[in-house]
Design an enzyme around this catalytic site. Structure first.
Site, PDB file in Angstrom:
ATOM      1  CG  ASP A  89     -39.140 -47.036 -82.654  1.00  0.00           C
ATOM      2  OD1 ASP A  89     -38.624 -45.641 -82.727  1.00  0.00           O
ATOM      3  OD2 ASP A  89     -40.171 -47.517 -82.759  1.00  0.00           O
ATOM      4  CD  GLU A 107     -40.076 -47.786 -86.436  1.00  0.00           C
ATOM      5  OE1 GLU A 107     -40.611 -46.950 -85.581  1.00  0.00           O
ATOM      6  OE2 GLU A 107     -38.933 -47.665 -86.637  1.00  0.00           O
ATOM      7  CE  LYS A 167     -45.373 -47.013 -83.816  1.00  0.00           C
ATOM      8  NZ  LYS A 167     -45.274 -45.410 -83.170  1.00  0.00           N
TER       9      LYS A 167
END
Length: 241
Positions: free
Chosen positions: A72, A103, A105
């Site tokens: 990401d 990452e 989320k």
């Protein structure tokens, strides 16, 4: 007149948290929601980090043809390792250039910790070269590759507030070196920094209202401690032609 730095950064944290919450509340498609969150974090890091650091979504490659999973956010160098490939909207970066991978989320929970750890390992396992450089001091020997930082960035915490630090530490302790997460941040909540030494694994946690500030300055501190990435050996990439 003195500036209240804490108040200044708390306000910036609240601004980002509102943006992330708004996206979460009004965007229904999970993929679109995730893309907006990635963009918000991307722009935040680009605006905060010194200009020597670049930030992009990318896949990391090595001189032997190895590739990571899609990451990401990759924080990378363009001075010693300016080799960047782009094709069809996909960006490929050499492993030698990478300082950190994150990452993004929506929620901090056990599943997302494991997911981010797997992404980190896919980058750290790549082969990295190093080459000597010539500067005002003469020829400088090749330096060993740096430790690639890794982390998880979320909007909120899936665990009960009082147990979040304990839950996170429990899941972090089981990770090996390639999977280790160094930094975790829930923008609407707390920030966490992982410290490993001969005594084991310890977790430093921010107060509930300063998670983003804690993450940003801890990240800067860790980058300072890393220094500069090792210069890439272009000959190794040339040999693959």
């Amino acid at each position: 007149m003195a500036i209240d730095l804490r108040q200044l950064f708390v306000a910036r944290q609240q601004q980002l948290a509102i943006q992330l919450r708004t996206a979460r509340a009004h965007i229904r498609h999970p993929g679109d929601k995730g893309a907006v969150s990635e963009t918000e974090w991307l722009e935040l890091l680009r605006s905060f980090l010194p200009s020597r650091y670049c930030v992009d979504k990318a896949t990391v490659i090595d001189s032997r043809g190895g590739t990571s999973e899609s990451i990401d956010l990759v924080v990378y160098d363009r001075h010693h390792s300016p080799l960047v490939f782009e094709q069809g909207g996909f960006r490929f970066l050499p492993a030698e250039a990478v300082y950190a991978v994150f990452e993004v989320k929506q929620t901090l929970d056990a599943a997302h910790v494991a997911y981010a750890a797997g992404k980190a390992a896919s980058v750290r396992r790549l082969h990295r070269t190093s080459a000597p450089v010539i500067d005002i001091r003469g020829r400088t020997p090749a330096k060993p590759p740096i430790h690639i930082l890794a982390g998880l960035l979320t909007t909120d915490v899936g665990w009960v507030q009082e147990s979040a630090a304990g839950q996170l530490q429990q899941h972090i302790e089981g990770l090996d070196g390639d999977h280790l997460l160094d930094l975790v941040c829930a923008a609407d909540n707390q920030g966490f920094a992982v410290v490993r030494d001969e005594q084991g694994t310890a977790l430093q946690a921010s107060s509930p209202d300063t998670g983003l500030i804690f993450f940003l300055f801890t990240f800067l501190q860790r980058l300072q401690q890393l220094g500069t990435v090792a210069p890439i050996d272009f000959g190794a990439y040339k040999a693959s032609l």
